[in-house]
Write a protein that holds these residues in place. Structure first.
Motif: not given
Length: 287
Positions: A4-11, A85-91, A234-236, A242-247
């Motif tokens: 999902d992160f890659q798709q959001a970054r590509a979009a 995007v950053e809500t899901q993936y935090r480098s 929410l899952v961290i 990176a951290e993933m913050w998944l809601d």
């Protein structure tokens, strides 16, 4: 299959390309990536990576982009997409650019919002249960892969401040630790012994449950990665980079099922105490 992160970054990259190509030049041609890079003072490769979703822009990048293509009104849209995007993936590379303290502050803010927390940890004692000495040792070891960390002392202080939520009896905490978290030598023997002794107090608190999943437990699911679940919304979780913050509710449900399965293999009370004592003997022999 892309995440999902890659798709959001590509979009996001595709939208940035669309804005560039909509910027007409005096000769009637589209603004080229090379010309945009020249306007921004960037390498042309950066424009290409951003548009192709191979690199995530910063907030400053998307603001500069919108201005350079003559679409300042697009700043709100682009920053909104980037925040999603950053809500899901935090480098960590991006987060630690400002030091380790802001990372601790972000977790403190989430901790203040959380009423019911469940967590599972494989190789570390969770931050809310760490002693200052153990926290210092862990953050120092993270400098091996993130040498930009310079504020270890201040970050430890913030981590200790975060633990104040454990004193609030109207919250609920349920920690699961793999036995490996008790014996991983991340600090000196003295510090490890102090940390293990500190854990014992949490075996008897009414609003804090501490379960230990022993090495020889019959597991319903593999113990793959550490994670925390906040109010079942929410899952961290994290990796080295990176951290993933998944809601997303589906992601939360998967982690809740994993947590329930791991919890079924956990020991509590006197049984958990015996596992902690067994771990302490490893360090006491050398102390």
């Amino acid at each position: 299959m892309s995440t999902d992160f890659q798709q959001a970054r590509a979009a996001l990259g595709a939208r940035m390309r669309e804005l560039r190509e909509s910027c007409a030049q005096p000769n009637g041609r589209k603004l080229s990536g090379r010309a945009l890079a020249a306007r921004l003072g960037w390498p042309q490769s950066k424009v290409s990576k951003l548009e192709n979703g191979r690199q995530l822009p910063t907030m400053a990048d998307v603001r500069a982009w919108a201005e350079a293509v003559g679409r300042p009104e697009a700043v709100a849209e682009l920053t909104g997409r980037l925040r999603t995007v950053e809500t899901q993936y935090r480098s960590y590379r991006r987060q630690l650019a400002g030091g380790a303290v802001p990372v601790q502050e972000a977790h403190a803010a989430q901790g203040a919002r959380t009423r019911v927390r469940r967590s599972f940890d494989l190789t570390l004692v969770p931050g809310l249960l760490q002693t200052a000495g153990y926290a210092w040792a862990v953050l120092e070891r993270f400098r091996t892969i993130h040498p930009s960390i310079r504020d270890v002392g201040a970050a430890v202080d913030k981590r200790m401040e975060r633990q104040s939520v454990l004193r609030e009896r109207d919250r609920s905490f349920h920690f699961l630790l793999w036995e490996g978290a008790l014996v991983s030598r991340l600090a000196s023997d003295a510090v490890m012994l102090d940390q293990l002794e500190c854990l014992v107090q949490w075996l008897v608190q009414p609003h804090v449950r501490l379960g230990i999943v022993p090495f020889d437990a019959a597991l319903e699911v593999p113990a793959m990665v550490g994670f925390s679940i906040h109010d079942d919304t929410l899952v961290i979780t994290e990796s080295y980079h990176a951290e993933m913050w998944l809601d997303d509710p589906a992601d939360v449900a998967i982690h809740r099922r994993a947590w329930d399965a791991l919890e079924a293999s956990a020991l509590y009370g006197a049984d958990a105490h015996r596992v902690i004592v067994r771990a302490a003997l490893r360090f006491r022999e050398n102390h």
